[in-house]
Scaffold this motif. Sequence first.
Motif, PDB file in Angstrom:
ATOM      1  N   MET A  93       0.843  -1.188   0.000  1.00  0.00           N
ATOM      2  CA  MET A  93       0.000   0.000   0.000  1.00  0.00           C
ATOM      3  C   MET A  93       0.877   1.237   0.000  1.00  0.00           C
ATOM      4  N   PRO A  94       0.699   2.090  -1.004  1.00  0.00           N
ATOM      5  CA  PRO A  94       1.476   3.333  -1.028  1.00  0.00           C
ATOM      6  C   PRO A  94       1.019   4.303   0.058  1.00  0.00           C
ATOM      7  N   SER A  95       1.963   5.060   0.568  1.00  0.00           N
ATOM      8  CA  SER A  95       1.645   6.111   1.520  1.00  0.00           C
ATOM      9  C   SER A  95       1.108   7.303   0.746  1.00  0.00           C
ATOM     10  N   LEU A  96       0.059   7.907   1.260  1.00  0.00           N
ATOM     11  CA  LEU A  96      -0.527   9.070   0.596  1.00  0.00           C
ATOM     12  C   LEU A  96       0.146  10.336   1.108  1.00  0.00           C
ATOM     13  N   PRO A  97       0.501  11.263   0.208  1.00  0.00           N
ATOM     14  CA  PRO A  97       1.131  12.516   0.644  1.00  0.00           C
ATOM     15  C   PRO A  97       0.234  13.267   1.630  1.00  0.00           C
ATOM     16  N   GLN A  98       0.843  14.072   2.470  1.00  0.00           N
ATOM     17  CA  GLN A  98       0.110  14.822   3.500  1.00  0.00           C
ATOM     18  C   GLN A  98      -0.994  15.694   2.899  1.00  0.00           C
ATOM     19  N   ASN A  99      -0.762  16.198   1.699  1.00  0.00           N
ATOM     20  CA  ASN A  99      -1.769  17.086   1.111  1.00  0.00           C
ATOM     21  C   ASN A  99      -2.677  16.380   0.103  1.00  0.00           C
ATOM     22  N   ALA A 100      -2.695  15.044   0.085  1.00  0.00           N
ATOM     23  CA  ALA A 100      -3.612  14.326  -0.806  1.00  0.00           C
ATOM     24  C   ALA A 100      -5.044  14.717  -0.455  1.00  0.00           C
ATOM     25  N   VAL A 101      -5.776  15.171  -1.443  1.00  0.00           N
ATOM     26  CA  VAL A 101      -7.132  15.663  -1.220  1.00  0.00           C
ATOM     27  C   VAL A 101      -8.136  14.537  -1.453  1.00  0.00           C
ATOM     28  N   LEU A 102      -9.043  14.365  -0.510  1.00  0.00           N
ATOM     29  CA  LEU A 102     -10.155  13.442  -0.654  1.00  0.00           C
ATOM     30  C   LEU A 102     -11.284  14.180  -1.352  1.00  0.00           C
ATOM     31  N   ILE A 103     -11.817  13.570  -2.424  1.00  0.00           N
ATOM     32  CA  ILE A 103     -12.881  14.207  -3.203  1.00  0.00           C
ATOM     33  C   ILE A 103     -14.075  13.265  -3.316  1.00  0.00           C
ATOM     34  N   PRO A 104     -15.085  13.442  -2.443  1.00  0.00           N
ATOM     35  CA  PRO A 104     -16.332  12.696  -2.604  1.00  0.00           C
ATOM     36  C   PRO A 104     -17.117  13.289  -3.780  1.00  0.00           C
ATOM     37  N   ILE A 105     -17.571  12.433  -4.670  1.00  0.00           N
ATOM     38  CA  ILE A 105     -18.247  12.892  -5.885  1.00  0.00           C
ATOM     39  C   ILE A 105     -19.726  12.503  -5.861  1.00  0.00           C
ATOM     40  N   ASP A 106     -20.583  13.500  -5.924  1.00  0.00           N
ATOM     41  CA  ASP A 106     -22.027  13.327  -6.105  1.00  0.00           C
ATOM     42  C   ASP A 106     -22.674  12.389  -5.091  1.00  0.00           C
ATOM     43  N   MET A 107     -22.313  12.546  -3.845  1.00  0.00           N
ATOM     44  CA  MET A 107     -22.932  11.745  -2.782  1.00  0.00           C
ATOM     45  C   MET A 107     -24.271  12.400  -2.419  1.00  0.00           C
TER      46      MET A 107
ATOM     47  N   GLU B 188      -4.966   2.274 -16.684  1.00  0.00           N
ATOM     48  CA  GLU B 188      -4.251   3.431 -17.230  1.00  0.00           C
ATOM     49  C   GLU B 188      -4.342   4.722 -16.434  1.00  0.00           C
ATOM     50  N   PHE B 189      -5.362   4.891 -15.608  1.00  0.00           N
ATOM     51  CA  PHE B 189      -5.622   6.216 -15.057  1.00  0.00           C
ATOM     52  C   PHE B 189      -5.439   6.376 -13.551  1.00  0.00           C
ATOM     53  N   ALA B 190      -5.510   5.286 -12.787  1.00  0.00           N
ATOM     54  CA  ALA B 190      -5.531   5.439 -11.331  1.00  0.00           C
ATOM     55  C   ALA B 190      -4.947   4.220 -10.628  1.00  0.00           C
ATOM     56  N   THR B 191      -4.516   4.452  -9.419  1.00  0.00           N
ATOM     57  CA  THR B 191      -4.214   3.364  -8.498  1.00  0.00           C
ATOM     58  C   THR B 191      -5.512   3.074  -7.757  1.00  0.00           C
ATOM     59  N   VAL B 192      -5.910   1.822  -7.735  1.00  0.00           N
ATOM     60  CA  VAL B 192      -7.181   1.443  -7.122  1.00  0.00           C
ATOM     61  C   VAL B 192      -6.924   0.895  -5.724  1.00  0.00           C
ATOM     62  N   LEU B 193      -7.672   1.420  -4.759  1.00  0.00           N
ATOM     63  CA  LEU B 193      -7.547   1.052  -3.356  1.00  0.00           C
ATOM     64  C   LEU B 193      -8.886   0.630  -2.781  1.00  0.00           C
ATOM     65  N   THR B 194      -8.848  -0.039  -1.654  1.00  0.00           N
ATOM     66  CA  THR B 194     -10.044  -0.237  -0.839  1.00  0.00           C
ATOM     67  C   THR B 194     -10.088   0.877   0.196  1.00  0.00           C
ATOM     68  N   THR B 195     -11.197   0.982   0.883  1.00  0.00           N
ATOM     69  CA  THR B 195     -11.316   1.954   1.960  1.00  0.00           C
ATOM     70  C   THR B 195     -10.258   1.710   3.025  1.00  0.00           C
ATOM     71  N   ALA B 196     -10.072   0.453   3.410  1.00  0.00           N
ATOM     72  CA  ALA B 196      -9.087   0.115   4.434  1.00  0.00           C
ATOM     73  C   ALA B 196      -7.677   0.512   3.996  1.00  0.00           C
ATOM     74  N   ASP B 197      -7.348   0.268   2.718  1.00  0.00           N
ATOM     75  CA  ASP B 197      -6.029   0.644   2.197  1.00  0.00           C
ATOM     76  C   ASP B 197      -5.823   2.162   2.218  1.00  0.00           C
ATOM     77  N   ALA B 198      -6.855   2.902   1.816  1.00  0.00           N
ATOM     78  CA  ALA B 198      -6.732   4.358   1.777  1.00  0.00           C
ATOM     79  C   ALA B 198      -6.527   4.914   3.190  1.00  0.00           C
ATOM     80  N   ILE B 199      -7.271   4.388   4.145  1.00  0.00           N
ATOM     81  CA  ILE B 199      -7.122   4.850   5.524  1.00  0.00           C
ATOM     82  C   ILE B 199      -5.752   4.486   6.065  1.00  0.00           C
ATOM     83  N   ALA B 200      -5.295   3.276   5.765  1.00  0.00           N
ATOM     84  CA  ALA B 200      -3.951   2.846   6.204  1.00  0.00           C
ATOM     85  C   ALA B 200      -2.858   3.690   5.568  1.00  0.00           C
ATOM     86  N   GLY B 201      -3.106   4.219   4.368  1.00  0.00           N
ATOM     87  CA  GLY B 201      -2.129   5.034   3.663  1.00  0.00           C
ATOM     88  C   GLY B 201      -1.964   6.435   4.221  1.00  0.00           C
ATOM     89  N   LEU B 202      -2.857   6.812   5.139  1.00  0.00           N
ATOM     90  CA  LEU B 202      -2.740   8.130   5.772  1.00  0.00           C
ATOM     91  C   LEU B 202      -1.594   8.122   6.746  1.00  0.00           C
TER      92      LEU B 202
END
Length: 186
Positions: free
Chosen positions: A1-15, A172-186
């Motif tokens: 799991m890659p570490s996410l940079p400190q300024n990685a922005v979370l963008i919820p779309i059309d919730m 081609e466009f993104a690294t795909v993560l699960t919710t658990a992976d994204a949280i762990a990457g913080l």
Amino acid sequence: MPSLPQNAVLIPIDMQQAFDAAPWAPRWNKKLDENGLALLAAWRAASRPVIHVCHDSAEPNSTLRPDRPGNALRTGFEPQAGEPLVRKSVNAAFIGTDLDLRLRRLGVDTIVLFGISTDMCVSTTVRVGANLGYRVFLVEDACDCFDLPDGDGGTIAARDVHRAHVATLRHEFATVLTTADAIAGL
């Protein structure tokens, strides 16, 4: 799991609330809200930036028109203090909005996306974001989409639509993560 940079922005779309009722077709992801809210809670707890995106339809009969109740964000997905809300009227959150400018002013090069629907606004935003040079992460289990007519009188199940689009975005466009992976990457 890659570490996410400190300024990685979370963008919820059309919730947005409209997607829970007719005329929208059935969806597949029963954990959409749970996973999305977990991401928001983790980002906020880590004091990471969040920018919300909302679809303001210009279509006369759309449940997503700004003057319709369905345009409202789902419970728990409303922006908190300091979290901007970007309003769009097309599929890509970068088109006709100031999202790119906001991200550049923050010095951001990494975005983490989730929302509704995988095959439309989420996918289009992922693609445009990647084409603009952002490092894009897609949280696949915090996305959802709808059953679609196949053009021959049948239906393509929402889960299959989701899987095909995630595969394309991963290719081609993104690294795909699960919710658990994204949280762990913080």
